[in-house]
Design an enzyme around this catalytic site. Sequence first.
Site, PDB file in Angstrom:
ATOM      1  N   HIS A 179      23.866  -5.618 -40.571  1.00 26.81           N
ATOM      2  CA  HIS A 179      24.366  -4.427 -40.349  1.00 26.81           C
ATOM      3  C   HIS A 179      23.211  -3.400 -39.701  1.00 26.81           C
ATOM      4  CE1 HIS A 179      27.869  -5.999 -41.825  1.00 26.81           C
ATOM      5  NE2 HIS A 179      27.318  -6.147 -43.059  1.00 26.81           N
ATOM      6  N   GLY A 204       1.230   2.660   8.466  1.00 26.08           N
ATOM      7  CA  GLY A 204       2.123   1.583   8.995  1.00 26.08           C
ATOM      8  C   GLY A 204       1.793   0.091   8.473  1.00 26.08           C
ATOM      9  N   ALA A 229       0.489  -1.224   0.074  1.00 30.40           N
ATOM     10  CA  ALA A 229       0.057   0.042  -0.073  1.00 30.40           C
ATOM     11  C   ALA A 229       0.857   1.352  -0.107  1.00 30.40           C
ATOM     12  CB  ALA A 229      -0.807   0.108   1.189  1.00 30.40           C
TER      13      ALA A 229
END
Length: 416
Positions: free
Chosen positions: A329, A82, A12
């Site tokens: 190339h 938190g 989150a």
Amino acid sequence: MARRVSAIILGAGKSKRMRLTKSKIILDLGGRPLIFYTLDVLKRLGIKDISLVVGYKKEEVKKVVREEFPDIRFVHQRIYNGTAKAVEIALPFTKEEDVLVLYGDTPLIEAKTLRSFINFYFKKNSPCALISGRLPFDNDLGRILRNSTGEVIKIIEKQQLTHPVDEVNSGIYCFKKSHLGKGLKKIKMNRKKREFFLTDIVEIFSHQNLRVSPYFLEDWRQIIGVNTQSNLALAYKLLNEKLLERIMHKGVRIIDPYTTFLSYDTKIGRDSIIYPFTYIEKNVIIGNNCSIGPFVHLRQNTYIKDGSSIGNFIEITRSQVGPKMRAKHFSYIGDATIKEGVNIGAGFVTANYDGKHKYKTFIEDYAFIGSHSVIVAPCKIGKNALTGGGAVVTKNVENNMVVVGVPAKPLRKREK
């Protein structure tokens, strides 16, 4: 696994240290969103009850994840306060009595490691187990503190250390659901950061004489977390090393692994050789006995068939080429189908975009495309046809026809 667990993935956060305007868990890592690696591992382990905690840019995250993992449960963390609170809001949705908790920004953890860790957790029968390790460089991961008998008693930040400790916390845990729920309620807000940290639960368990069982992982690469742009670069470097090792084991020669870059789903056939400074995006297949590079960029949805040779300074995208096609190339090949034995001269370009739409080019078997030719799509070059040097081809070319000029016009028939 015989015993089932629920999984909670934490994803989150705002990724402040990465200075992003999008969620870090959907950043590209080797051709796929970072979170997909974790989800893929859980699916391979047979874990079906998965909750992904989302917050920052949640709708963008959900849209990306649902494309490949439609059954994932999303839990919205409305307040970014938190990791403990993130787990707390997801816990009521879990169905099993044992819960695996891990971060969405730890993409290199392997299925065999998680399987072994979960089995270790069940064997120990402790309220909590965690994965720890040691990193060979300075880092900001939380440190594992042990007491005199070796028991884990606390996780603290590096800045709080009073003596050197190099054992770090991976952020991967297994919990008994009942103990986890009770422990989360006891976690207090960190006054400095004003967040509730899941790591504090270890000290809470220790004070309650609830054992925390450490599973020490020797392979530090698996616990690298992506918290900064430097971390992301390191994660890709380590992932790329694994991908290279895998294809070399299958019979592919890599001249310089340090300058060869693969995607998670790159497929390269046996006896092929990859020269330095080759970058391969997702959904690219290279057949057997091919030569690629140096300085080649193979973009998405490209298929190089057996025996083809792609040389210096060439970009190919959304194309099928070969078998036995040669382009030695500097050239750009986009939205093209090039058949067997075609020779592409230096400086060739498919002009596939008119500013609004992209168009396809078809080059049939054994055509010879002269140097600096430009094919303006949509266009088809017939079998054994030839374009002269510098030709700008705007119309279909018949089989065995030689065309020259700007715009290219038929010159003569070519011998079969």
